[in-house]
Design a protein around this motif. Structure first.
Motif, PDB file in Angstrom:
ATOM      1  N   CYS A  38      42.766 -69.173  23.928  1.00 54.78           N
ATOM      2  CA  CYS A  38      44.208 -69.304  24.131  1.00 54.78           C
ATOM      3  C   CYS A  38      44.895 -67.952  24.052  1.00 54.78           C
ATOM      4  O   CYS A  38      44.254 -66.944  23.751  1.00 54.78           O
ATOM      5  N   SER A  39      46.169 -67.931  24.381  1.00 55.06           N
ATOM      6  CA  SER A  39      46.958 -66.709  24.204  1.00 55.06           C
ATOM      7  C   SER A  39      48.223 -67.035  23.417  1.00 55.06           C
ATOM      8  O   SER A  39      48.755 -68.140  23.505  1.00 55.06           O
ATOM      9  N   TRP A  40      48.707 -66.063  22.640  1.00 55.23           N
ATOM     10  CA  TRP A  40      49.898 -66.241  21.788  1.00 55.23           C
ATOM     11  C   TRP A  40      50.992 -65.306  22.261  1.00 55.23           C
ATOM     12  O   TRP A  40      51.805 -64.856  21.472  1.00 55.23           O
ATOM     13  N   LYS A  41      50.993 -64.958  23.564  1.00 59.15           N
ATOM     14  CA  LYS A  41      51.919 -63.908  24.038  1.00 59.15           C
ATOM     15  C   LYS A  41      53.385 -64.266  23.792  1.00 59.15           C
ATOM     16  O   LYS A  41      53.821 -65.371  24.113  1.00 59.15           O
ATOM     17  N   ASP A  42      54.156 -63.321  23.281  1.00 57.52           N
ATOM     18  CA  ASP A  42      55.613 -63.445  23.060  1.00 57.52           C
ATOM     19  C   ASP A  42      55.991 -64.751  22.369  1.00 57.52           C
ATOM     20  O   ASP A  42      56.962 -65.415  22.759  1.00 57.52           O
ATOM     21  N   GLY A  43      55.208 -65.130  21.383  1.00 54.31           N
ATOM     22  CA  GLY A  43      55.553 -66.342  20.638  1.00 54.31           C
ATOM     23  C   GLY A  43      55.281 -67.633  21.394  1.00 54.31           C
ATOM     24  O   GLY A  43      55.649 -68.699  20.933  1.00 54.31           O
ATOM     25  N   THR A  44      54.672 -67.561  22.598  1.00 57.24           N
ATOM     26  CA  THR A  44      54.307 -68.821  23.262  1.00 57.24           C
ATOM     27  C   THR A  44      52.792 -68.986  23.217  1.00 57.24           C
ATOM     28  O   THR A  44      52.039 -68.027  23.357  1.00 57.24           O
ATOM     29  N   LEU A  45      52.404 -70.222  23.015  1.00 60.08           N
ATOM     30  CA  LEU A  45      51.002 -70.537  22.861  1.00 60.08           C
ATOM     31  C   LEU A  45      50.518 -71.213  24.137  1.00 60.08           C
ATOM     32  O   LEU A  45      51.088 -72.205  24.580  1.00 60.08           O
ATOM     33  N   LYS A  46      49.444 -70.630  24.744  1.00 59.74           N
ATOM     34  CA  LYS A  46      48.913 -71.235  25.965  1.00 59.74           C
ATOM     35  C   LYS A  46      47.407 -71.377  25.867  1.00 59.74           C
ATOM     36  O   LYS A  46      46.733 -70.467  25.374  1.00 59.74           O
ATOM     37  N   ILE A  47      46.872 -72.496  26.392  1.00 56.17           N
ATOM     38  CA  ILE A  47      45.413 -72.619  26.392  1.00 56.17           C
ATOM     39  C   ILE A  47      44.861 -72.222  27.741  1.00 56.17           C
ATOM     40  O   ILE A  47      45.580 -72.176  28.738  1.00 56.17           O
ATOM     41  N   GLY A  48      43.534 -71.938  27.762  1.00 55.12           N
ATOM     42  CA  GLY A  48      42.866 -71.651  29.027  1.00 55.12           C
ATOM     43  C   GLY A  48      43.055 -70.218  29.488  1.00 55.12           C
ATOM     44  O   GLY A  48      42.625 -69.844  30.574  1.00 55.12           O
ATOM     45  N   GLU A  49      43.716 -69.373  28.695  1.00 58.17           N
ATOM     46  CA  GLU A  49      43.882 -67.970  29.080  1.00 58.17           C
ATOM     47  C   GLU A  49      43.986 -67.131  27.814  1.00 58.17           C
ATOM     48  O   GLU A  49      44.119 -67.655  26.721  1.00 58.17           O
ATOM     49  N   GLY A  50      43.920 -65.795  27.982  1.00 56.19           N
ATOM     50  CA  GLY A  50      44.131 -64.893  26.850  1.00 56.19           C
ATOM     51  C   GLY A  50      42.858 -64.555  26.099  1.00 56.19           C
ATOM     52  O   GLY A  50      41.767 -65.002  26.446  1.00 56.19           O
ATOM     53  N   ASP A  51      43.009 -63.758  25.032  1.00 58.04           N
ATOM     54  CA  ASP A  51      41.856 -63.248  24.294  1.00 58.04           C
ATOM     55  C   ASP A  51      41.789 -63.775  22.870  1.00 58.04           C
ATOM     56  O   ASP A  51      41.021 -63.287  22.065  1.00 58.04           O
ATOM     57  N   ASP A  52      42.627 -64.763  22.563  1.00 53.04           N
ATOM     58  CA  ASP A  52      42.581 -65.317  21.219  1.00 53.04           C
ATOM     59  C   ASP A  52      41.753 -66.602  21.197  1.00 53.04           C
ATOM     60  O   ASP A  52      41.584 -67.255  22.224  1.00 53.04           O
ATOM     61  N   TRP A  53      41.272 -66.927  19.984  1.00 55.16           N
ATOM     62  CA  TRP A  53      40.559 -68.199  19.790  1.00 55.16           C
ATOM     63  C   TRP A  53      41.261 -68.966  18.692  1.00 55.16           C
ATOM     64  O   TRP A  53      41.602 -68.386  17.675  1.00 55.16           O
ATOM     65  N   PHE A  54      41.520 -70.238  18.922  1.00 55.22           N
ATOM     66  CA  PHE A  54      42.234 -71.060  17.949  1.00 55.22           C
ATOM     67  C   PHE A  54      41.283 -72.159  17.477  1.00 55.22           C
ATOM     68  O   PHE A  54      40.803 -72.961  18.283  1.00 55.22           O
ATOM     69  N   GLU A  55      41.008 -72.170  16.163  1.00 53.05           N
ATOM     70  CA  GLU A  55      40.044 -73.135  15.627  1.00 53.05           C
ATOM     71  C   GLU A  55      40.661 -74.530  15.609  1.00 53.05           C
ATOM     72  O   GLU A  55      41.778 -74.722  15.137  1.00 53.05           O
ATOM     73  N   ILE A  56      39.948 -75.497  16.189  1.00 54.53           N
ATOM     74  CA  ILE A  56      40.498 -76.861  16.193  1.00 54.53           C
ATOM     75  C   ILE A  56      39.654 -77.875  15.425  1.00 54.53           C
ATOM     76  O   ILE A  56      40.142 -78.945  15.090  1.00 54.53           O
ATOM     77  N   LEU A  57      38.397 -77.518  15.148  1.00 50.28           N
ATOM     78  CA  LEU A  57      37.596 -78.552  14.478  1.00 50.28           C
ATOM     79  C   LEU A  57      36.360 -77.999  13.789  1.00 50.28           C
ATOM     80  O   LEU A  57      35.907 -76.903  14.102  1.00 50.28           O
TER      81      LEU A  57
END
Ligand code: DAH
Length: 357
Positions: free
Chosen positions: A266-285
């Motif tokens: 996901c990406s956290w650009k400018d305070g918006t969270l988007k999946i399917g793009e970007g260089d971040d990983w968000f743990e869900i489970l």
């Protein structure tokens, strides 16, 4: 008499409303109306004259009365027609959306994921939010000295002094429902348990109360491959997009061996969270193959049955799917937030009807 007749029938025909008609009635056939006055003159007539004039006056009176009645009902019809023309209702129009509140994104996400797992053959199980530390920890292979207990930031329930029963806790995860479900239903078993859990933790991705959905599948031939497939199918269906990228990371939980955590790109650009793009990983489970001691604690023979389990953060799924960057706002009950992120409450999500449309 002909003059009287012409005069009143003419007035009646021209009357614009019921009150005009009433005035005419009083003037014509009322007690002191013109026809009544004429009738009084009958007494002064000869019997021969009276024989002619009497019936003629009666006929005149009846004629005027009938004209009044006919006109009156004509006016009423007209008034009704006028009302029907202006006060109409198109019953084929769709209903106007009524404000009955909105469904919270966590409720929406819970219903969506329940629909998906139901399709995969999982039924919904429940357990208490206040549980014993045996269900929350010991039965899940976390004995009292285990460091995982400290890591969980557990809320312990207050006990009166001298009460030395084992402590109750606000459950720190939905995993105790694994044990309760095994006790209740035995094996084979396929359940999910969505619900609230508690930990002393607070920042933009952590709140002291949050939601998880536990999953447990037990049978004689279940492997890690089944776990991976199930989670991938679930994530694809839940996010309703093709390009969700998952990262399975080797991990450790006392109740599973081997264990894996799963992150979403996901990406956290400018305070918006988007999946399917970007260089971040968000743990869900967190997930893994259920530890034999856990299966035994649930009263099932671990030499016969094996299975996988997982615990998914529901709030985190909702954050990712609906692009909500701060978890704390979920539980602040701000009506503007609820109206903005809330869902129509009568749309039941289903895989066939659409999950979030
Ligand atoms: N209970 C874990 C937690 O709260 C999540 C979890 C990990 C659940 C692995 C599981 C599992 O069922 O197999 O962090």
């Amino acid at each position: 008499m002909d003059d009287l007749k012409a005069k009143y029938l003419g007035q009646i025909a021209d009357a614009a409303d019921e009150s005009a008609l009433e005035t005419i009635r009083v003037a014509a056939v009322g007690k002191k109306g013109e026809v009544a006055l004429k009738m009084r003159e009958l007494g002064k007539m000869t019997p021969e004259q009276r024989q002619v004039a009497g019936p003629a006056l009666n006929a005149l009176k009846n004629e005027i009365n009938s004209a009044l009645i006919a006109k009156k009902s004509g006016l009423a019809d007209k008034a009704l027609d006028e009302r029907l023309r202006t006060e109409w209702l198109d019953v084929t129009l769709p209903t106007r959306a009524r404000r009955v509140g909105t469904l919270h994104p966590v409720s929406q996400a819970s219903e969506e994921l329940t629909a998906i797992f139901a399709e995969l053959g999982f039924s919904v199980a429940e357990g208490p939010r206040i549980d014993t530390d045996w269900y929350n920890f010991d039965a899940l292979n976390i004995p009292s000295h285990h460091p995982a207990r400290a890591e969980m930031d557990t809320f312990y329930m207050h006990r009166a002094e001298g009460d030395d029963r084992p402590p109750h806790v606000l459950r720190t995860h939905t995993s105790p429902v694994q044990i309760r479900s095994m006790e209740k239903m035995g094996a084979p078993l396929r359940i999910i348990c969505p619900g609230g859990v508690y930990r002393a933790d607070y920042d933009h991705t952590h709140t002291p109360m949050f939601h998880q959905v536990e999953g447990l599948a037990l049978d004689t031939d279940i492997s890690m491959a089944n776990l991976k497939w199930t989670l991938e199918e679930f994530v694809k269906a839940f996010f309703e997009v093709d390009n969700v990228e998952l990262r399975f990371r080797a991990s450790h939980f006392p109740f599973t061996e081997p264990s894996a955590e799963v992150d979403i790109r996901c990406s956290w650009k400018d305070g918006t969270l988007k999946i399917g793009e970007g260089d971040d990983w968000f743990e869900i489970l967190g997930s893994g193959m259920v530890h034999p001691s856990v299966i035994a604690a649930g009263g099932i023979d671990p030499d016969v049955y094996q299975g996988f389990a997982f615990g998914i953060g529901i709030d985190r799924l909702a954050m990712l799917k609906y692009g909500i960057p701060d978890l704390r706002a979920f539980f602040e009950s701000d009506l503007r937030w609820l109206r903005h992120y809330g869902f129509q409450c009568l749309d039941m999500p289903s895989l066939h009807g659409g999950l979030s449309r």
